[in-house]
Enzyme design. Structure first.
Site, PDB file in Angstrom:
ATOM      1  N   HIS A 126       0.845  -1.206   0.000  1.00  0.00           N
ATOM      2  CA  HIS A 126       0.000   0.000   0.000  1.00  0.00           C
ATOM      3  C   HIS A 126       0.880   1.256   0.000  1.00  0.00           C
ATOM      4  O   HIS A 126       0.867   2.053   0.942  1.00  0.00           O
ATOM      5  CB  HIS A 126      -0.858  -0.069   1.271  1.00  0.00           C
ATOM      6  CG  HIS A 126      -2.000   0.885   1.348  1.00  0.00           C
ATOM      7  ND1 HIS A 126      -1.864   2.236   1.176  1.00  0.00           N
ATOM      8  CD2 HIS A 126      -3.307   0.674   1.609  1.00  0.00           C
ATOM      9  CE1 HIS A 126      -3.039   2.815   1.341  1.00  0.00           C
ATOM     10  NE2 HIS A 126      -3.936   1.877   1.592  1.00  0.00           N
ATOM     11  N   ASP A 130     -10.350   6.706  -5.253  1.00  0.00           N
ATOM     12  CA  ASP A 130     -10.191   5.375  -4.663  1.00  0.00           C
ATOM     13  C   ASP A 130     -10.614   4.376  -5.745  1.00  0.00           C
ATOM     14  O   ASP A 130     -11.802   4.178  -5.983  1.00  0.00           O
ATOM     15  CB  ASP A 130     -11.068   5.263  -3.406  1.00  0.00           C
ATOM     16  CG  ASP A 130     -10.700   4.057  -2.544  1.00  0.00           C
ATOM     17  OD1 ASP A 130      -9.828   3.274  -2.961  1.00  0.00           O
ATOM     18  OD2 ASP A 130     -11.304   3.909  -1.464  1.00  0.00           O
ATOM     19  N   GLU A 136      -0.767   1.236  -5.338  1.00  0.00           N
ATOM     20  CA  GLU A 136      -0.648  -0.038  -4.630  1.00  0.00           C
ATOM     21  C   GLU A 136      -0.584  -1.218  -5.604  1.00  0.00           C
ATOM     22  O   GLU A 136      -1.442  -1.358  -6.465  1.00  0.00           O
ATOM     23  CB  GLU A 136      -1.852  -0.213  -3.691  1.00  0.00           C
ATOM     24  CG  GLU A 136      -2.057   0.981  -2.770  1.00  0.00           C
ATOM     25  CD  GLU A 136      -3.377   0.929  -2.010  1.00  0.00           C
ATOM     26  OE1 GLU A 136      -3.824  -0.170  -1.635  1.00  0.00           O
ATOM     27  OE2 GLU A 136      -3.979   2.005  -1.806  1.00  0.00           O
TER      28      GLU A 136
HETATM   29  O1  LIG Z   1      -7.235   3.830   6.456  1.00  0.00           O
HETATM   30  P1  LIG Z   1      -6.696   2.522   5.934  1.00  0.00           P
HETATM   31  O2  LIG Z   1      -7.298   1.332   6.603  1.00  0.00           O
HETATM   32  O3  LIG Z   1      -5.190   2.488   5.982  1.00  0.00           O
HETATM   33  O4  LIG Z   1      -7.107   2.439   4.401  1.00  0.00           O
HETATM   34  C1  LIG Z   1      -6.761   3.455   3.528  1.00  0.00           C
HETATM   35  C2  LIG Z   1      -7.317   3.204   2.123  1.00  0.00           C
HETATM   36  O5  LIG Z   1      -6.652   2.097   1.570  1.00  0.00           O
HETATM   37  C3  LIG Z   1      -6.948   1.897   0.191  1.00  0.00           C
HETATM   38  O6  LIG Z   1      -6.221   0.793  -0.266  1.00  0.00           O
HETATM   39  C4  LIG Z   1      -8.406   1.640  -0.004  1.00  0.00           C
HETATM   40  O7  LIG Z   1      -8.694   1.510  -1.370  1.00  0.00           O
HETATM   41  C5  LIG Z   1      -9.205   2.771   0.605  1.00  0.00           C
HETATM   42  O8  LIG Z   1     -10.587   2.483   0.502  1.00  0.00           O
HETATM   43  C6  LIG Z   1      -8.813   2.972   2.062  1.00  0.00           C
HETATM   44  O9  LIG Z   1      -9.526   4.042   2.608  1.00  0.00           O
END
Ligand SMILES: O=P(O)(O)OC[C@H]1O[C@@H](O)[C@H](O)[C@@H](O)[C@@H]1O
Length: 285
Positions: free
Chosen positions: A156, A201, A258
């Protein structure tokens, strides 16, 4: 190129500073096996780490490269994005086996705690390799159970940008996507690079394996192998302002690109392994 790893605590947590002989550096924490910094040249930081990130156990660290495993997002019964980013990994040493270049290797295996959430016996290894202008992060998962295992996963990556103005992600112009801001509504290819004027997103299923992020602070090429999908995320102004570990204006400083396998989960037979990697190449002058 030789790679060294030395302990360097970060926000009170065990962490490693990785250095190459030509001055490239990266930092990876044992909590979540999370890369939190990458400087291809000393002082040129390419990853975003939120100044308001939370560093306590049980909370995900906002920024760097969180490891999403064994569940992407809320697509299953586990906590959002799975337990890997909330787990303590072990540092095994430097090894070149999986990526074909020296890499710091961190490991997470199943425990009574992980099996409470996900019954599979597994061994996951994160390989972090540095070279002159590139960072390559590989996730290797081995199913050590007697039954088949299924998971979704992502690296991510929060890429740092000076400002969203003038930032464009190229490489997905011809790819249709699912708009996760609208319940994964299928959308046709947009025919142009992605600009970040609002909350973004998106899941690009079975996407091209290479994108380039251009911005005022230079250019980073993103390649992947083993992963199938690309997820692109920026929360936009109002969502960022409402998130305690981001805050007003912080969305201006990153874009998440990602390397992911979300739509068609990975299935591993007993004893089988999977490897996916993402490479970031700094192409700034
Ligand atoms: O706040 P988190 O759990 O780290 O997630 C962040 C984002 O991660 C992304 O990978 C998702 O597509 C989003 O929907 C999400 O909001």
């Amino acid at each position: 190129m030789p790679l060294t790893a030395q302990p360097l605590p970060h926000h009170g947590r065990d962490s490693l500073l990785l250095l190459t002989s030509d001055g490239a550096r990266a930092q990876v924490g044992l909590y979540g096996a999370q890369v939190t910094s990458w400087q291809p040249v000393p002082g040129r930081e390419r990853l975003y780490l939120s100044p308001n990130a939370t560093w306590t156990t049980g909370t995900a660290i906002r920024g760097g490269i969180p490891v999403v495993f064994p569940q992407f997002g809320g697509r299953g019964p586990l906590a959002k994005h799975g337990f890997a980013r909330l787990s303590d990994w072990r540092f095994l040493g430097i090894d070149a086996t999986a990526l074909g270049q020296p890499a710091a290797v961190l490991e997470l295996s199943d425990s009574a705690d992980t099996r409470r959430h996900w019954p599979t016996r597994f061994r996951a290894r994160l390989h972090v390799a540095l070279s002159a202008s590139a960072l390559r992060v590989g996730l290797e998962v081995r199913n050590e159970d007697t039954a088949a295992a299924t998971f979704t996963t992502a690296l991510h990556t929060y890429l740092r940008v000076d400002s969203l103005e003038g930032t464009v992600l190229e490489g997905l112009e011809r790819a249709p996507y699912l708009d996760s801001t609208r319940g994964d509504t299928p959308m046709p290819a947009q025919g142009e690079g992605i600009r970040f004027n609002t909350e973004t997103d998106r899941i690009y299923p079975d996407s091209p394996h290479e994108t380039v992020l251009h911005g005022r602070n230079g250019r980073v090429r993103v390649r992947m192998s083993g992963f199938k999908d690309t997820v692109v995320w920026n929360p936009g102004a109002s969502l960022a302002a409402s998130m305690a570990d981001l805050g007003p204006g912080e969305h201006e400083h990153f874009v998440c690109v990602e390397a992911a396998t979300v739509i068609e989960p990975v299935t591993l037979a007993s004893g089988e392994s999977w490897l996916g990697w993402q490479q970031l190449v700094d192409e700034s002058d």
